[in-house]
Every structure is written in C-alpha cells, then in structure tokens.
Design an enzyme around this catalytic site. Structure first.
Site, PDB file in Angstrom:
ATOM      1  N   HIS A  75       0.795  -1.172   0.051  1.00  0.00           N
ATOM      2  CA  HIS A  75      -0.003  -0.013  -0.022  1.00  0.00           C
ATOM      3  C   HIS A  75       0.924   1.161   0.081  1.00  0.00           C
ATOM      4  CE1 HIS A  75      -2.558   3.056   1.918  1.00  0.00           C
ATOM      5  NE2 HIS A  75      -3.645   2.134   1.487  1.00  0.00           N
ATOM      6  N   ASP A  90       3.442  -4.349   7.908  1.00  0.00           N
ATOM      7  CA  ASP A  90       2.140  -3.591   7.785  1.00  0.00           C
ATOM      8  C   ASP A  90       0.987  -4.592   8.090  1.00  0.00           C
ATOM      9  OD1 ASP A  90      -0.115  -2.303   6.943  1.00  0.00           O
ATOM     10  OD2 ASP A  90       0.648  -1.797   4.933  1.00  0.00           O
ATOM     11  N   GLN A  98      -4.293  -5.140   7.069  1.00  0.00           N
ATOM     12  CA  GLN A  98      -5.278  -5.914   6.423  1.00  0.00           C
ATOM     13  C   GLN A  98      -5.392  -7.306   7.064  1.00  0.00           C
ATOM     14  OE1 GLN A  98      -7.582  -5.114   4.527  1.00  0.00           O
ATOM     15  NE2 GLN A  98      -6.845  -3.173   3.785  1.00  0.00           N
ATOM     16  N   LYS A 137     -10.192  -0.556  10.733  1.00  0.00           N
ATOM     17  CA  LYS A 137     -10.447  -1.646   9.757  1.00  0.00           C
ATOM     18  C   LYS A 137     -10.417  -3.067  10.508  1.00  0.00           C
ATOM     19  CE  LYS A 137      -6.997  -0.352   6.504  1.00  0.00           C
ATOM     20  NZ  LYS A 137      -7.751   0.246   5.167  1.00  0.00           N
ATOM     21  N   CYS A 145      -5.095   2.507  -3.519  1.00  0.00           N
ATOM     22  CA  CYS A 145      -3.763   2.958  -2.860  1.00  0.00           C
ATOM     23  C   CYS A 145      -2.467   2.091  -3.017  1.00  0.00           C
ATOM     24  CB  CYS A 145      -3.841   3.359  -1.474  1.00  0.00           C
ATOM     25  SG  CYS A 145      -4.879   4.805  -1.256  1.00  0.00           S
TER      26      CYS A 145
HETATM   27  N1  PLP Z   1      -1.638  -0.676   4.583  1.00  0.00           N
HETATM   28  C1  PLP Z   1      -2.560  -1.310   3.962  1.00  0.00           C
HETATM   29  C2  PLP Z   1      -2.344  -2.924   3.548  1.00  0.00           C
HETATM   30  C3  PLP Z   1      -3.952  -1.177   4.001  1.00  0.00           C
HETATM   31  O1  PLP Z   1      -4.678  -1.526   3.231  1.00  0.00           O
HETATM   32  C4  PLP Z   1      -4.049   0.468   4.572  1.00  0.00           C
HETATM   33  C5  PLP Z   1      -5.332   1.039   4.178  1.00  0.00           C
HETATM   34  O2  PLP Z   1      -6.130   0.737   3.368  1.00  0.00           O
HETATM   35  C6  PLP Z   1      -3.260   1.055   4.931  1.00  0.00           C
HETATM   36  C7  PLP Z   1      -1.891   0.542   5.080  1.00  0.00           C
HETATM   37  C8  PLP Z   1      -3.329   2.351   5.689  1.00  0.00           C
HETATM   38  O3  PLP Z   1      -4.218   2.309   6.619  1.00  0.00           O
HETATM   39  P1  PLP Z   1      -4.659   3.679   7.334  1.00  0.00           P
HETATM   40  O4  PLP Z   1      -5.311   4.766   6.108  1.00  0.00           O
HETATM   41  O5  PLP Z   1      -5.749   3.496   8.158  1.00  0.00           O
HETATM   42  O6  PLP Z   1      -3.561   4.405   7.834  1.00  0.00           O
END
Ligand code: PLP
Length: 410
Positions: free
Chosen positions: A127, A204, A207, A230, A368
């Site tokens: 992401h 990260d 998800q 999430k 993203c």
């Molecule tokens: N990492 C992953 C794999 C994501 O899917 C997302 C959000 O869609 C993020 C990071 C970032 O999350 P946030 O926007 O809540 O910081």
C-alpha cells in the site's frame, strides 16, 4: 474448506446497526470492509457512554473523572496489547492509524539508522502507506528502496526476498496481507530470514488484523502497524507495536505536551516509552472504542472468523468462476477475502456505480497500490472485500449485479 461452519452470521449482523439501512431502496450489501469496516453497537455505545459519563483529559488530572478516563484509556491499551499478544502494553504506541505508525518508524528509527548506500527492502504489493514514508526517508538519507517482485498470481517471487536481503539492507517493511490482491505473505518465515541477516522487520498489519489471529511474539515482528477502523473500531486511531528495546532506543517523533519529562528553555528531557511518541491529546474515546472492538473480536474468536471468511471466499471464487468475463487479479494460494477483479470493456468505476444501484458497496480504483496496478498492466480494479458479517447471499447479490453490468456493457 468445503464444509459448512456453524457460524451464526445472522446473530452477528444484528450487532451492526448499519445493516438495518437500505441503500437505493435495497438492503445494504457491504463489500468494502478492506477500506474501512463497519462498527458493532458495542463500540458505538461505549464511545457515547464514555463521552456521557466518564470523559476528561487523561494522565495529568488530579480529580476523579480524569483518573477514571486515564484508567479506561490505559485499560484499552492493555486490551490491544493482548489482541496481538504483545509482551508488554508499553510496546503499544498510540497513533492515528497504520499510516502514522509507519511514518513514525521512518522518521525516528529510520532517520537514526539509515545513511547513503543503505537499503530498505519492501515488496511489490505494498500500500502507498508502506512505500511513500520509505521513499521520503530515502530522499533524506541517500538510502535506496528495493522491491521484491511478484508472480502473476500475486504472491512473492519464491526466494526473492531472501536473495535481496544483503549487507546493505537496514530494514525490511512488508505487508502481512495485501489490500489490493489479498495475498497473505509468509511473514514469520520472512522475519526469520531477515533476522538471520540482522535486519529488523516492520510488518504492515492493516489488512491482517481484521481476518486472523496476530501474535507479534510468535512472528517475532520488530514493528507491527494496525488501524482501528479496519478492525471494527473507530477511525482516527491506530497503534504501532514495537519491541520495547527498539522503542526505548528511538528518539521522539513529534514534540509537544505529554511526551516530555521536563522542559526548560535550555533543555528538554523526554518521557519514557510509549509516552515519548504520543505528543498532544490523543483520541481518548477512540482508543477506548478500539479496546471494545478487539474484545468483541476476541469474543467471537479470530479462528472462527478466519474459518467463516475462508468458506465465504471459497463460495465467492466458485460463483465468480461461473462468469468468464470476470478476471480476478490476485489468486495466490491461501489468500484473504479480497476479490479484486476486472471485466474487459467495463471501467471499474462504472462497475461500482452499476452495483451501487443494487445497494452493493464495492471499491473501484487503484486501492492506494498504484505499483500493483502497473505490475498487472491495468489502471484500476473493482474490489469486493469480505468481512465476517458478510453472507453467501451477499455474494449471490454481487453475482447478480455483475450480470447486470455485463448486460449494460454486453
Ligand atoms: N496498509 C494497508 C495494507 C492498507 O490496506 C491500508 C489502508 O487501506 C493502510 C496500510 C493504511 O491504513 P490507514 O489509512 O488506516 O492508515
């Protein structure tokens, strides 16, 4: 995962008031939980109750209400620590979201440890939140970003991560589960391989946390980032897990109140971990809501959630396979319940708009993850993402909706 599980999804849906809504006159079919998940009444009610009865500023109050609010806030930190099996609640730093958690590591640990010629290893399925903070750090320090390539099914090229770990690698930053492809990475093995070379690993977990039990000690992750929104909690709150020894050796992130020990115009000394990284007034009710969300998940059981989602995913794969015009992007073995797809001749935004007419909420775009789109030579996908409150009927409605899309473009 052929067999039916005894997962009482109808009872679970009653916990989520949003499902009483209709959209465009139809029952809401919510298939966008990977973007942000819906909230159970327990979370919504607890936040309202906290504001009604217990709200005050935390940590510095000398009166009872502040003591209560502080107790509830720190209790919630402990709940989140238990949710990911952190050894110590002090290893849980409160942030705004996973994005901020990753930026925090880049700007503190990263600035301290990286210099010209060093490398940060990421994967081709990240992401933007796990790309851009490292690129910014590279620009500042002269370090370089290296990217593990993907196979056509959306899994990592076998052995590439291990091969790309080198003497110059100072950090690996990898997603546990890809939001665009659903791929579940073998993070435990990747962490072991990185540690064998002395390389710390940030995971990260944005998800992964909604779909499976996360045990940061078993994974041996050095850092793990999560967003509450999430995992069925409120938006605007997240955590960074970091091993205590690493956090203790890191300089502060932002300066301000709460993160200091003493301040004078000549010299400031910093608070202990985790307060050192928590400048300013946090989202107090948000963390308390986050604590309720993880309690709620623990009550259902992450293993039960994972099993139900596997059953749903298998059913969705079966139903979508009946439609030859649908091409799934991301078919890695053992993937999580994210269904990214394209239909020849139909733009994903149009697919999303037509489905919306039937009350179906999906996501359309690059999610993203523009480099993922580039890897597969497409500008965007339509993405249906499942959570444990989804049903097989939701998938049937999606399939009927896709047939309407095909009639439109046929
Ligand atoms: N990492 C992953 C794999 C994501 O899917 C997302 C959000 O869609 C993020 C990071 C970032 O999350 P946030 O926007 O809540 O910081």
């Amino acid at each position: 995962m052929g067999g039916e599980t005894r997962f009482d999804v109808e009872a679970i849906r009653r916990d989520f008031p949003i499902f009483e809504q209709t959209m465009r006159g139809k029952p809401l079919v919510f298939l966008d939980s990977a973007a942000s998940a819906q909230k159970p009444s327990a979370v919504i009610d607890r936040i309202a109750d906290f504001y009604r009865n217990e709200y005050a500023s935390i940590h510095r109050g000398v009166y009872q209400l502040s003591e209560v609010a502080t107790f509830e806030f720190e209790k919630a930190r402990g709940k989140v620590a238990r949710f990911i099996n952190a050894a110590n609640p002090r290893e849980i730093v409160i942030t705004r979201n996973a994005t901020e958690s990753i930026n925090l590591v880049a700007q503190t640990w990263g600035r301290r440890h990286l210099s010209t010629g060093d490398e940060i290893l990421i994967t081709g399925m990240e992401h933007h939140a796990n790309i851009v903070p490292w690129q910014m750090l590279c620009q500042e320090t002269g370090a370089q970003l290296r990217v593990v390539p993907l196979l056509d099914d959306g899994s990592l090229e076998p052995g590439a991560f291990e091969r790309m770990l080198g003497e110059r690698t100072k950090l690996a930053a990898i997603c546990h589960v890809s939001n665009a492809l659903g791929t579940v990475n073998p993070v435990k093995e990747m962490i072991a391989a990185a540690h064998a070379q002395g390389v710390p690993v940030l995971v990260d977990g944005a998800q992964a946390a909604p779909h499976m039990a996360v045990d940061v000690q078993d994974l041996d992750a050095d850092f793990y980032a999560i967003s509450a929104h999430k995992v069925f909690g409120p938006s605007g709150i997240g955590i960074l897990y970091g091993k205590l020894a690493l956090l203790e050796a890191m300089p502060p992130y932002q300066g301000g109140g709460s993160m200091i020990h003493t301040v004078s115009f000549e010299k400031t000394t910093y608070a202990e971990v985790p307060a050192r990284f928590e400048a300013g007034t946090p989202d107090i009710a948000g963390l308390i809501g986050f604590g309720v969300a993880v309690d709620y998940l623990a009550h259902i059981g992450m293993d039960a959630i994972e099993a139900w989602e596997k059953e749903l995913l298998a059913y969705a794969n079966e139903r979508l396979a009946e439609i030859p015009q649908v091409r799934l992007i991301g078919t890695a073995p053992g993937k999580a319940s994210v269904l990214s797809f394209v239909i020849e001749g139909a733009h994903p935004h149009d697919i999303g708009s037509i489905l919306d007419q039937d009350g179906i909420a999906i996501r359309a775009g690059h999610h993203c993850a523009q480099p993922v789109m580039e890897r597969y030579g497409i500008p965007a996908t339509a993405r249906a993402s499942l959570a444990f409150y989804n049903t097989k009927e939701d998938i049937d409605v999606l399939v009927r909706g896709i047939h309407r899309v095909l009639e439109f473009f046929g």
